[in-house]
Design an enzyme around this catalytic site. Structure first.
Site: not given
Ligand code: 13P
Length: 230
Positions: A6, A8, A87, A154, A160, A190
């Site tokens: 992802n 983002k 999400h 998640e 993050g 993460s």
């Molecule tokens: P990170 O891997 O940056 O923690 O993000 C996870 C996420 O939100 C994937 O959709």
């Protein structure tokens, strides 16, 4: 095994195109995997090699007067059949509520899209030991009979942040979700080179949804290579 990235709101169209070409070369001989990249809406493109492209969002309409939204028609241009729904960043930052999320879900089902449906608890909920009940509540209006559905667990506090739950906590939650939904369950929050092996070895884990660690193509290709050896 499902490995998804992802992006983002990182990368523009050209950066994404270069990334996908490189990734396709790096993982050419690995066919046993379902790899999907979810780039920003402006960087959507057709499938490349064995890499599917997915949309991070869909407004529940074919097209229409929905300023700023992305609808089915825009996904069809690139033959995109994969969408992320629910999400935590959309639930929290864009205030998407359960009713609206359920509408998107119904629309995706009606149009035979493959859904990666995200759920996850906040730190406070985890600390109050309310995680499993909270996760159940995030499924209001969600039909587990739909075949083309993957659940992504998640935990918000792990996204993050560099923090991850213990492997025992991840397994406990994935196991619960697997029994509750009867679906494939992937983990996100993460995920990185140093923990991918332990996570993918968990008995209830069917894959990962990687955010930050997917942005560097070499890093993401390494993650896929480790996954392939498991
Ligand atoms: P990170 O891997 O940056 O923690 O993000 C996870 C996420 O939100 C994937 O959709």
């Amino acid at each position: 095994m499902i490995i998804s990235a992802n992006f983002k709101s990182f990368k523009n169209r050209e950066e994404t195109r270069i990334y996908l070409e490189k990734l396709n070369n790096l993982i050419k001989n690995m066919n046993s995997f379902e790899i999907t990249v979810f780039p920003p809406a402006t960087a959507l493109q057709n499938k490349i090699g064995s890499i599917s492209i997915g949309s991070q969002n869909i407004f529940p309409a074919r097209n229409g007067a929905f300023t700023g939204e992305i609808c089915l028609e825009q996904l069809e241009e690139f033959d995109i059949k994969n969408v992320l729904i629910g999400h935590s960043e959309r639930r929290e930052i864009l205030n998407e509520n359960i009713e609206y999320i359920a509408k998107k879900f119904d629309f995706a089902i009606k149009n035979n899209l493959k859904i990666t449906f995200c759920v996850g608890e906040s730190r406070e909920i985890r600390e109050n030991d309310e995680t499993l009940d909270f996760l159940k509540s995030q499924f209001n209006g969600i039909d587990f009979n739909y075949k083309n559905l993957i659940i992504a667990y998640e935990p918000i506090w792990a996204i993050g942040s560099g923090l991850t739950p213990t492997m025992a906590q991840i397994e406990e939650t994935l196991h619960f979700l697997k029994n509750y939904t009867g679906k494939k369950i992937i983990y996100g929050g993460s995920v990185k080179l140093s923990n991918i092996e332990d996570i993918l070895k968990l008995p209830s884990c069917d894959g990962v949804l990687v955010g930050g660690a997917s942005l560097d193509v070499n890093n993401f290709a390494e993650i896929i290579k480790i996954a392939e050896k498991i």
